[in-house]
Design a protein around this motif. Sequence first.
Motif, PDB file in Angstrom:
ATOM      1  N   VAL A  17      19.715 -11.378   9.306  1.00 19.62           N
ATOM      2  CA  VAL A  17      20.708 -11.690   9.638  1.00 19.62           C
ATOM      3  C   VAL A  17      20.394 -12.605   8.376  1.00 19.62           C
ATOM      4  O   VAL A  17      21.903 -12.792   8.410  1.00 19.62           O
ATOM      5  CB  VAL A  17      19.546 -13.290  11.483  1.00 19.62           C
ATOM      6  CG1 VAL A  17      20.239 -14.662  10.984  1.00 19.62           C
ATOM      7  CG2 VAL A  17      19.473 -12.383  12.032  1.00 19.62           C
ATOM      8  N   LEU A  18      20.119 -12.676   7.594  1.00 20.06           N
ATOM      9  CA  LEU A  18      20.335 -13.984   6.621  1.00 20.06           C
ATOM     10  C   LEU A  18      21.454 -12.329   5.640  1.00 20.06           C
ATOM     11  O   LEU A  18      22.414 -12.715   4.434  1.00 20.06           O
ATOM     12  CB  LEU A  18      19.264 -13.466   5.516  1.00 20.06           C
ATOM     13  CG  LEU A  18      18.870 -14.979   4.412  1.00 20.06           C
ATOM     14  CD1 LEU A  18      19.964 -15.629   4.547  1.00 20.06           C
ATOM     15  CD2 LEU A  18      17.941 -14.541   3.455  1.00 20.06           C
ATOM     16  N   VAL A  19      21.338 -11.571   5.689  1.00 16.72           N
ATOM     17  CA  VAL A  19      22.233 -10.983   4.576  1.00 16.72           C
ATOM     18  C   VAL A  19      23.381 -10.486   5.647  1.00 16.72           C
ATOM     19  O   VAL A  19      24.953 -10.350   4.301  1.00 16.72           O
ATOM     20  CB  VAL A  19      21.268  -8.940   5.464  1.00 16.72           C
ATOM     21  CG1 VAL A  19      22.467  -7.567   4.562  1.00 16.72           C
ATOM     22  CG2 VAL A  19      20.405  -8.221   4.416  1.00 16.72           C
ATOM     23  N   PHE A  20      23.376 -10.638   6.700  1.00 20.88           N
ATOM     24  CA  PHE A  20      24.997 -10.780   7.699  1.00 20.88           C
ATOM     25  C   PHE A  20      25.307 -11.662   7.310  1.00 20.88           C
ATOM     26  O   PHE A  20      26.777 -11.979   6.962  1.00 20.88           O
ATOM     27  CB  PHE A  20      24.832 -10.741   9.023  1.00 20.88           C
ATOM     28  CG  PHE A  20      25.788 -11.241   9.694  1.00 20.88           C
ATOM     29  CD1 PHE A  20      27.070 -10.098  10.000  1.00 20.88           C
ATOM     30  CD2 PHE A  20      26.460 -12.410   9.938  1.00 20.88           C
ATOM     31  CE1 PHE A  20      28.271 -10.196  10.883  1.00 20.88           C
ATOM     32  CE2 PHE A  20      27.075 -12.519  11.157  1.00 20.88           C
ATOM     33  CZ  PHE A  20      28.225 -11.796  11.480  1.00 20.88           C
ATOM     34  N   ILE A  21      24.933 -13.100   7.176  1.00 19.43           N
ATOM     35  CA  ILE A  21      25.392 -14.633   6.410  1.00 19.43           C
ATOM     36  C   ILE A  21      26.068 -14.315   5.038  1.00 19.43           C
ATOM     37  O   ILE A  21      26.829 -14.710   4.810  1.00 19.43           O
ATOM     38  CB  ILE A  21      24.056 -15.651   6.799  1.00 19.43           C
ATOM     39  CG1 ILE A  21      23.885 -15.764   8.261  1.00 19.43           C
ATOM     40  CG2 ILE A  21      24.863 -17.085   5.924  1.00 19.43           C
ATOM     41  CD1 ILE A  21      22.819 -16.667   8.332  1.00 19.43           C
ATOM     42  N   ASN A  22      25.070 -14.197   4.332  1.00 21.35           N
ATOM     43  CA  ASN A  22      25.781 -13.854   3.130  1.00 21.35           C
ATOM     44  C   ASN A  22      26.387 -12.728   2.611  1.00 21.35           C
ATOM     45  O   ASN A  22      27.343 -13.056   2.019  1.00 21.35           O
ATOM     46  CB  ASN A  22      24.134 -13.138   2.246  1.00 21.35           C
ATOM     47  CG  ASN A  22      24.574 -12.864   0.434  1.00 21.35           C
ATOM     48  OD1 ASN A  22      25.298 -13.788  -0.226  1.00 21.35           O
ATOM     49  ND2 ASN A  22      24.526 -11.767   0.435  1.00 21.35           N
ATOM     50  N   SER A  23      26.085 -11.716   3.676  1.00 18.95           N
ATOM     51  CA  SER A  23      27.828 -10.800   2.798  1.00 18.95           C
ATOM     52  C   SER A  23      29.216 -11.780   3.816  1.00 18.95           C
ATOM     53  O   SER A  23      30.308 -11.068   3.248  1.00 18.95           O
ATOM     54  CB  SER A  23      27.535  -9.616   4.050  1.00 18.95           C
ATOM     55  OG  SER A  23      26.286  -9.230   3.599  1.00 18.95           O
TER      56      SER A  23
END
Length: 591
Positions: A17-23
């Motif tokens: 989830v955090l990877v998706f938001i960051n990307s």
Amino acid sequence: MKLAIQVLGKIFRTNPVLVFINSSLWIANYILPLGISFAVGIFFNGLTRNASAQFNITTAIILLLTIVFMRVTTFMGGTFSFLTFEYWIYTLLRRNIFSWIIDENSNQSAPDSAGEIISKLRDDTYELIDLIDIFTDGLGISLFLCVSIAIMLYINVTVTVLTLLPYAAIIITAAVTGRKLAKFRKANREAAATVADAIGETFSASLAIKVAGSEQKMTERIVRLNEIRRKFAVTDLFTSEIFKTLNLNMYNIGVGIVLFASAAAIVSKHFSVGDFAFYISLLSRLTIALAFFGNAQVKMIKSAVSFTRLQQLMINAPEPTLTTVHKLYLQENENPAEIFQQRGVNQFDTLQELTLKNLTYQYPDTQIGIHNITFTARQGQFVVITGQIGAGKTTLLRTILGVLTPQNGEIFWNGAKLDNADAMLTPPRSAYIPQVPNLFSDTLFNNITLTKDANSDQAQKALYSAALEKDIAQMENHAETVIGAHGVRLSGGQIQRAAAARSLYQQPQLLVCDDLSSALDAHTEKILWERLKELQQLTYIVVSHRKEVLRRADLIIILKDGVVEASGNLQHVLQNSVEMNRIWREDASQN
């Protein structure tokens, strides 16, 4: 490259989830500059009256301000999300590696020296984080490049191709020299670890070095190793910076090419001033973007080297161990004390008896170990384990404490079976004084308490019980005296008693000692054991062959080749054990 991608996938699965938001935030941040370049083109076309009615100077200014605001917003959000994930995964990697070395792999010796382990935990985990940076930036930059180059080709194919040729040359060069760069990075890391090892060994053996008068030789050795490290570090840094310099100077080359190639096109009306401004405004970002891929190749090679080095710390670890998600305590108000409750530490009553039944541990690929050890230590009893060198005494203590996982047998606390002795038999329930205690370069008081919220009265009682009060009175700053690395300013006997005080400060119910008084003179040894025996609620399991200790024993366990040769009180074992009589005579002759 393939290894780096596999590692990246494992890291991202820890928090998708955090990877998706960051990307998403960084993709938006990298795409938005296209709008800035578009606005600049409109602005200059407006000045030369080449702009359409829908896109004039006012439109360009409004568009520019809107994009700048959006870019600042996405940059701040992307920075926050990236740093959150970066430090979270950085801590998780270290936690998992350290846990494997200390807990899961405790049956084996350390995979590297202390200096090498610290070097890998400090530097290689950080190098691995570069993969996250490469991915999050890479998605946005790739999309930016595709759209930018497509627009540039649409405007003028010839100018675009000539502009991009130098960048392509840099990327190809980085790919060709990749192995050489990996070799430089590996040599640099290994040289740094060697220096760390040498410094650690010097501190550990400082007394021996002084006695031998070898201070100059040791200094020269460290200087020599540092010189080797310097050469490798310079080579590694030089090659990396060469690529960075070439990449970043592509802008100047690109501007020159655009000026040269676009002159005729502007004259022939196939290339407007706005197009020229669009190209120039994009070039700085194209330089950074294309330089990113050149640097990314170098970083991925270095990260693969670091991952290989980290794997060396996790011998025999299951594949997902490095990136397995665990609770991390990153905030000041978070209390890890719940860990101990989850392990069931509070499920057992005060120690009445500790029973071992057929306890067995054998070191891998050897016949060395302990076999079918059975005895009971009751509350307040003084149990002594003795035997010749190699009989299995220390192995037995480490197996009782769960440091070594028994292959057979059981341990019972008040009749309740301990399924995880390593979690149960820890302070304040039990304490362990090893054969060679470790002290820190801090004050004696802090070495005893190991906490900032220390109980001074409790510490003084522990120091008295360890027969250290007279030694402390002679120290310059008493208990606040700094004792140096590994307690180098203390004698061997003082180190042992400081370790005893540290254990007693925890107020354990079970005290496990491995040859505690081996470095003490007879008078101090007698005082120490008298004071320890005064702690009537404390149960002892002690390894020793000293007569002063054996005389005080309620139960003596004699080990020979890893099995119990005899057990009982002193009179019984002297009458019935040949091994005990040999130990008794040898101690008398040594005295």
